[in-house]
Scaffold this motif. Structure first.
Motif, PDB file in Angstrom:
ATOM      1  N   ASN A 171       1.012  -1.192  -0.044  1.00 44.81           N
ATOM      2  CA  ASN A 171      -0.145   0.117   0.351  1.00 44.81           C
ATOM      3  C   ASN A 171       0.734   1.792  -0.259  1.00 44.81           C
ATOM      4  OD1 ASN A 171      -2.713   1.421   0.569  1.00 44.81           O
ATOM      5  ND2 ASN A 171      -1.791   2.352   2.501  1.00 44.81           N
ATOM      6  N   PHE A 172       1.849   0.999   0.753  1.00 45.06           N
ATOM      7  CA  PHE A 172       2.308   2.312   0.944  1.00 45.06           C
ATOM      8  C   PHE A 172       3.319   2.992  -1.018  1.00 45.06           C
ATOM      9  CE2 PHE A 172       3.177   1.599   5.629  1.00 45.06           C
ATOM     10  CZ  PHE A 172       2.104   2.827   5.858  1.00 45.06           C
ATOM     11  N   ARG A 173       4.095   2.047  -0.685  1.00 49.11           N
ATOM     12  CA  ARG A 173       4.555   2.041  -2.897  1.00 49.11           C
ATOM     13  C   ARG A 173       3.813   2.452  -2.924  1.00 49.11           C
ATOM     14  NH1 ARG A 173       8.513  -1.657  -5.460  1.00 49.11           N
ATOM     15  NH2 ARG A 173       7.803  -0.801  -7.635  1.00 49.11           N
ATOM     16  N   THR A 174       1.919   1.630  -3.419  1.00 46.79           N
ATOM     17  CA  THR A 174       1.128   2.298  -4.214  1.00 46.79           C
ATOM     18  C   THR A 174       0.902   3.966  -4.226  1.00 46.79           C
ATOM     19  OG1 THR A 174       0.355   0.299  -3.971  1.00 46.79           O
ATOM     20  CG2 THR A 174      -1.336   1.793  -4.360  1.00 46.79           C
ATOM     21  N   SER A 198      10.832  -0.605 -17.580  1.00 46.88           N
ATOM     22  CA  SER A 198      11.185  -0.492 -16.587  1.00 46.88           C
ATOM     23  C   SER A 198      11.295   0.544 -15.712  1.00 46.88           C
ATOM     24  CB  SER A 198      12.577  -0.762 -16.990  1.00 46.88           C
ATOM     25  OG  SER A 198      13.711  -0.446 -15.679  1.00 46.88           O
ATOM     26  N   LEU A 199      10.795   1.657 -16.755  1.00 47.19           N
ATOM     27  CA  LEU A 199      11.210   3.192 -15.435  1.00 47.19           C
ATOM     28  C   LEU A 199       9.682   3.359 -15.124  1.00 47.19           C
ATOM     29  CD1 LEU A 199      11.998   6.031 -15.706  1.00 47.19           C
ATOM     30  CD2 LEU A 199      10.840   6.344 -17.274  1.00 47.19           C
ATOM     31  N   GLY A 200       8.402   2.489 -15.661  1.00 45.36           N
ATOM     32  CA  GLY A 200       7.447   2.923 -14.715  1.00 45.36           C
ATOM     33  C   GLY A 200       7.453   1.937 -13.664  1.00 45.36           C
ATOM     34  N   SER A 201       7.286   0.492 -13.789  1.00 43.60           N
ATOM     35  CA  SER A 201       7.532  -0.568 -12.591  1.00 43.60           C
ATOM     36  C   SER A 201       8.590  -1.049 -12.204  1.00 43.60           C
ATOM     37  CB  SER A 201       6.708  -1.246 -13.291  1.00 43.60           C
ATOM     38  OG  SER A 201       7.124  -1.904 -14.959  1.00 43.60           O
ATOM     39  N   GLY A 202       9.586  -0.686 -12.451  1.00 40.38           N
ATOM     40  CA  GLY A 202      11.006  -0.734 -11.948  1.00 40.38           C
ATOM     41  C   GLY A 202      11.599  -0.526 -10.850  1.00 40.38           C
ATOM     42  N   ASP A 203      12.476  -0.677 -10.210  1.00 43.69           N
ATOM     43  CA  ASP A 203      12.380  -0.157  -8.686  1.00 43.69           C
ATOM     44  C   ASP A 203      14.239  -0.674  -8.222  1.00 43.69           C
ATOM     45  OD1 ASP A 203      12.960  -2.410  -6.782  1.00 43.69           O
ATOM     46  OD2 ASP A 203      10.822  -3.188  -7.546  1.00 43.69           O
ATOM     47  N   VAL A 204      14.586   0.000  -7.123  1.00 46.36           N
ATOM     48  CA  VAL A 204      15.740  -0.418  -6.664  1.00 46.36           C
ATOM     49  C   VAL A 204      16.238   0.017  -5.538  1.00 46.36           C
ATOM     50  CG1 VAL A 204      18.290   1.091  -6.216  1.00 46.36           C
ATOM     51  CG2 VAL A 204      16.740   1.726  -8.965  1.00 46.36           C
ATOM     52  N   LEU A 205      16.388  -1.703  -5.249  1.00 52.26           N
ATOM     53  CA  LEU A 205      15.896  -1.719  -3.371  1.00 52.26           C
ATOM     54  C   LEU A 205      15.186  -1.401  -2.945  1.00 52.26           C
ATOM     55  CD1 LEU A 205      19.629  -0.457  -2.176  1.00 52.26           C
ATOM     56  CD2 LEU A 205      19.228  -2.736  -2.796  1.00 52.26           C
ATOM     57  N   VAL A 225       9.349   6.951  -7.446  1.00 51.49           N
ATOM     58  CA  VAL A 225       9.533   7.670  -6.330  1.00 51.49           C
ATOM     59  C   VAL A 225      11.274   8.288  -6.077  1.00 51.49           C
ATOM     60  CG1 VAL A 225       9.559   7.403  -3.765  1.00 51.49           C
ATOM     61  CG2 VAL A 225       7.872   5.965  -5.115  1.00 51.49           C
ATOM     62  N   LEU A 226      12.184   7.494  -6.778  1.00 54.90           N
ATOM     63  CA  LEU A 226      13.379   8.239  -6.595  1.00 54.90           C
ATOM     64  C   LEU A 226      14.097   9.291  -7.979  1.00 54.90           C
ATOM     65  CD1 LEU A 226      15.578   4.674  -6.519  1.00 54.90           C
ATOM     66  CD2 LEU A 226      14.766   5.810  -4.730  1.00 54.90           C
ATOM     67  N   ILE A 227      13.017   9.613  -8.709  1.00 56.30           N
ATOM     68  CA  ILE A 227      12.992  10.686  -9.544  1.00 56.30           C
ATOM     69  C   ILE A 227      12.268  11.830  -8.686  1.00 56.30           C
ATOM     70  CG2 ILE A 227      12.436  11.450 -11.763  1.00 56.30           C
ATOM     71  CD1 ILE A 227      12.823   8.688 -12.918  1.00 56.30           C
ATOM     72  N   ALA A 228      11.342  11.127  -8.604  1.00 54.93           N
ATOM     73  CA  ALA A 228      10.467  12.400  -7.642  1.00 54.93           C
ATOM     74  C   ALA A 228      11.183  13.443  -6.720  1.00 54.93           C
ATOM     75  CB  ALA A 228       8.945  11.879  -7.416  1.00 54.93           C
ATOM     76  N   ALA A 278       4.417   9.467 -15.986  1.00 54.50           N
ATOM     77  CA  ALA A 278       2.723   8.104 -16.010  1.00 54.50           C
ATOM     78  C   ALA A 278       2.520   7.403 -17.068  1.00 54.50           C
ATOM     79  CB  ALA A 278       1.760   9.933 -16.178  1.00 54.50           C
ATOM     80  N   THR A 279       3.001   7.818 -18.500  1.00 57.77           N
ATOM     81  CA  THR A 279       3.350   7.048 -18.936  1.00 57.77           C
ATOM     82  C   THR A 279       3.176   5.805 -19.355  1.00 57.77           C
ATOM     83  OG1 THR A 279       2.662   8.994 -20.904  1.00 57.77           O
ATOM     84  CG2 THR A 279       3.565   7.099 -21.894  1.00 57.77           C
ATOM     85  N   ALA A 280       4.061   5.767 -19.112  1.00 60.43           N
ATOM     86  CA  ALA A 280       5.920   5.249 -18.307  1.00 60.43           C
ATOM     87  C   ALA A 280       4.847   3.577 -17.382  1.00 60.43           C
ATOM     88  CB  ALA A 280       7.032   5.045 -18.224  1.00 60.43           C
ATOM     89  N   ARG A 281       4.445   4.153 -16.268  1.00 63.79           N
ATOM     90  CA  ARG A 281       3.849   3.757 -15.456  1.00 63.79           C
ATOM     91  C   ARG A 281       2.180   2.843 -15.934  1.00 63.79           C
ATOM     92  NH1 ARG A 281      -0.259   5.349 -12.021  1.00 63.79           N
ATOM     93  NH2 ARG A 281      -0.697   3.678  -9.896  1.00 63.79           N
ATOM     94  N   LEU A 282       1.930   3.448 -16.570  1.00 63.69           N
ATOM     95  CA  LEU A 282       0.064   3.190 -17.464  1.00 63.69           C
ATOM     96  C   LEU A 282       0.808   2.372 -18.647  1.00 63.69           C
ATOM     97  CD1 LEU A 282      -1.566   6.636 -17.028  1.00 63.69           C
ATOM     98  CD2 LEU A 282      -2.241   4.247 -15.923  1.00 63.69           C
ATOM     99  N   ALA A 283       1.524   2.697 -19.169  1.00 63.72           N
ATOM    100  CA  ALA A 283       2.004   2.023 -20.060  1.00 63.72           C
ATOM    101  C   ALA A 283       1.059   2.298 -21.731  1.00 63.72           C
ATOM    102  CB  ALA A 283       2.177   0.513 -20.060  1.00 63.72           C
ATOM    103  N   ALA A 284       0.260   3.245 -21.555  1.00 61.11           N
ATOM    104  CA  ALA A 284      -0.051   4.096 -22.705  1.00 61.11           C
ATOM    105  C   ALA A 284      -0.199   5.759 -22.491  1.00 61.11           C
ATOM    106  CB  ALA A 284      -1.787   3.501 -22.461  1.00 61.11           C
TER     107      ALA A 284
END
Length: 305
Positions: free
Chosen positions: A48-51, A159-166, A172-175, A234-240
């Protein structure tokens, strides 16, 4: 004696209002967190916190640019439309590779910011009028370039929209990195001091020899660039790519986050930490209403970003 007591009471009241304006947003975040921990099922979970963090990232990025514009006693109503323009450009040029397409999308946002900044700085158009015109023009151009929703299939963007680091999502890292950078610019750079001086009194800043026009143009270019980055993410996350709905009402969310965070509409101050907290507060409030099945008056139940 009575007059002295009244004067002290007035000073105490003003001080309390100032503290509420500066730090009330943090108290609101804490209250909503405690409420959800107690009354919202499954709120205290990593997923939930990730979302929540992923959903607040685009709002925060756009709010950073809005904070700069409001700090100069202006406003940027075109940010939502610039997000739509960026997603259209990203989809249109994705065949050249994700990074080239991203650069073109951000360049499009900067061009929109340059247009509104030039109208404000050189023509003397009021910021609300100039950016309102760009809001209509940018959304229209976005729809001309991409009239309908289009799926975006690219491994780099995925990868940009759904990937993560640790475990921390890339969005979130970019923001967070952008928030730290903008905070540094506002607090530690000459440009930041000039920006605040212009917002405090534009005629005085002009008489002091500050480059008022150049600073105003750069502020709106930065706002456009940040909005375009939010559109790409937002486009990377939605894949659209969906220019018809992406960024809708984003300008209202960004202004709310900035003002609730303690940045006055009169300009002269920019509170980046408060802006971050304001964006988080909006997300928590929206989540609370949705989780408890309460109506979202004047807002969509599902965000298009």
């Amino acid at each position: 004696m009575t007059e002295l007591s009244l004067a002290r009471g007035t000073v105490d009241r003003d001080r309390a209002l100032r503290l509420l304006q500066d730090y009330g947003v943090y108290g609101g975040v804490v209250v909503l967190l405690l409420f959800n921990f107690v009354f919202t099922p499954h709120f205290a979970s990593t997923e939930n916190f990730r979302t929540q963090a992923v959903q607040v990232a685009p709002v925060l990025i756009v709010a950073l640019g809005m904070a700069l514009a409001i700090g100069t006693e202006g406003v940027d109503l075109s940010v939502g439309s610039v997000m739509a323009l960026s997603t259209s450009l990203l989809s249109l040029y994705l065949g050249y590779g994700p990074w080239i397409a991203t650069l073109i999308a951000v360049a499009g946002g900067m061009a929109a910011g340059l247009a509104s900044g030039a109208l404000v700085a050189f023509v003397g158009v009021q910021p609300i009028v100039a950016t309102l015109a760009l809001m209509v023009a940018a959304r229209g151009l976005a729809l001309v370039l991409l009239p309908q929703l289009k799926d975006v299939h690219d491994p780099g963007l995925a990868s940009l929209g759904s990937g993560d680091v640790l475990g921390v999502p890339h969005l979130v890292l970019i923001a967070a990195a952008l928030a730290l950078f903008v905070a540094f610019v506002v607090r530690r750079s000459t440009f930041g001091r000039q920006l605040l001086a212009i917002g405090d009194s534009r005629p005085a800043a002009r008489l002091a020899g500050l480059p008022v026009r150049r600073v105003l143009v750069v502020v709106y270019v930065c706002s456009g660039a940040l909005a375009a980055i939010a559109g790409v993410l937002a486009t990377a996350r939605l894949a659209a790519s969906d220019p018809t709905s992406l960024g809708t009402l984003m300008e209202l969310s960004a202004i709310t986050a900035v003002v609730v965070g303690g940045t006055p509409l009169s300009g002269g101050r920019v509170r980046i930490g408060g802006t971050v907290a304001g964006a988080v507060l909006i997300q928590l409030l929206t989540t609370t209403l949705i989780k408890h099945d309460l109506p979202l008056r004047g807002r969509r139940s599902r965000r298009p970003w």
